[in-house]
Motif scaffolding. Structure first.
Motif, PDB file in Angstrom:
ATOM      1  N   SER A  19     -10.348  -0.537   2.341  1.00 61.93           N
ATOM      2  CA  SER A  19     -10.034  -1.904   2.572  1.00 61.93           C
ATOM      3  C   SER A  19     -11.334  -2.470   2.920  1.00 61.93           C
ATOM      4  O   SER A  19     -11.285  -3.927   2.514  1.00 61.93           O
ATOM      5  CB  SER A  19      -9.193  -1.844   3.873  1.00 61.93           C
ATOM      6  N   ASP A  63       0.638  -1.272  -0.207  1.00 64.23           N
ATOM      7  CA  ASP A  63      -0.006  -0.094  -0.067  1.00 64.23           C
ATOM      8  C   ASP A  63       0.936   1.365  -0.117  1.00 64.23           C
ATOM      9  O   ASP A  63       0.487   2.314  -0.692  1.00 64.23           O
ATOM     10  CB  ASP A  63      -0.731   0.067   1.253  1.00 64.23           C
ATOM     11  N   ARG A  81      -7.941   2.431  -2.596  1.00 70.54           N
ATOM     12  CA  ARG A  81      -8.995   1.654  -2.653  1.00 70.54           C
ATOM     13  C   ARG A  81      -9.479   1.538  -1.113  1.00 70.54           C
ATOM     14  O   ARG A  81      -8.332   1.179  -0.483  1.00 70.54           O
ATOM     15  CB  ARG A  81      -8.999   0.298  -3.281  1.00 70.54           C
ATOM     16  N   TRP A  88       0.687   6.126   6.018  1.00 68.22           N
ATOM     17  CA  TRP A  88      -0.579   5.220   5.613  1.00 68.22           C
ATOM     18  C   TRP A  88      -1.699   6.358   5.967  1.00 68.22           C
ATOM     19  O   TRP A  88      -1.690   7.005   6.815  1.00 68.22           O
ATOM     20  CB  TRP A  88      -0.769   4.075   6.585  1.00 68.22           C
ATOM     21  N   HIS A 143     -10.046   8.395   5.584  1.00 66.88           N
ATOM     22  CA  HIS A 143     -10.613   7.209   5.919  1.00 66.88           C
ATOM     23  C   HIS A 143     -11.953   7.116   5.883  1.00 66.88           C
ATOM     24  O   HIS A 143     -12.665   8.020   6.442  1.00 66.88           O
ATOM     25  CB  HIS A 143      -9.798   6.484   7.195  1.00 66.88           C
TER      26      HIS A 143
END
Length: 190
Positions: free
Chosen positions: A51, A27, A49, A128, A170
């Protein structure tokens, strides 16, 4: 002095030998390639994309990564340092918020625990998209409280922008939107 000590401890734990301790998997590699493409002029409106489910997040994280990738000459440690700096800022925000609501002793304890928490430190060392969420969530909730206390359009626009960024980082940002909405609704009728 105490706050500075806590911040310096947080900085040391997050930045010391970050290139040796950061996570760099598939990732992160994909994200670096997309951010590199942005630096080369290949702009995107599509983020990573999600999760869970077959949908994509917004691209804001790629655009946050790009300047750090450029500063570090395409070394993936650049975006990890960005996340570490956000993590350090989160320690200060935990201190500031806790001090305002619960006093200085609680602020010192809370920010110290956040500064040295092994799990938090580990996540603060890798690039991330969900990793900046603690900072963004706490800032959004704090600003929402301040906006209810002393309403201005500037604060509400800032809250909207922060919620938009959270949703792009997110999909759990939806819960933050719901919490802010309920808080604003309850405070309006209280």
């Amino acid at each position: 002095f105490v706050v500075l000590s806590i911040i310096l401890t947080a900085a040391f734990l997050r930045l010391y030998r970050i290139s040796d301790y950061m996570t760099f998997l598939g990732d992160e590699g994909r994200d670096v390639l997309v951010a590199k493409g942005i630096l080369e002029g290949k702009l995107t409106l599509l983020g990573p994309r999600a999760s869970a489910g077959d949908f994509f997040l917004g691209p804001i994280y790629y655009y946050f990564m790009a300047p750090f990738l450029w500063l570090f000459r395409l070394d993936p440690v650049g975006p990890a340092i960005m996340v570490a700096l956000i993590g350090i800022a989160t320690v200060f925000l935990v201190y500031k918020t806790t001090k305002e609501f619960f006093g200085i002793k609680a602020a010192v304890v809370a920010s110290t625990l956040y500064a040295v928490s092994p799990l938090v430190v580990a996540y603060s060392r890798s690039s991330w998209n969900p990793n900046p969420m603690p900072f963004l969530s706490l800032l959004t909730l704090y600003l929402t409280y301040k906006a209810v206390e002393n309403p201005t359009w500037k604060k509400f626009i800032s809250i909207g922008l922060l919620l938009g960024v959270a949703l792009q980082l997110h999909y759990l940002g939806i819960f933050l939107i719901i919490i802010v909405g309920i808080f604003l609704l309850v405070s309006k009728f209280h």
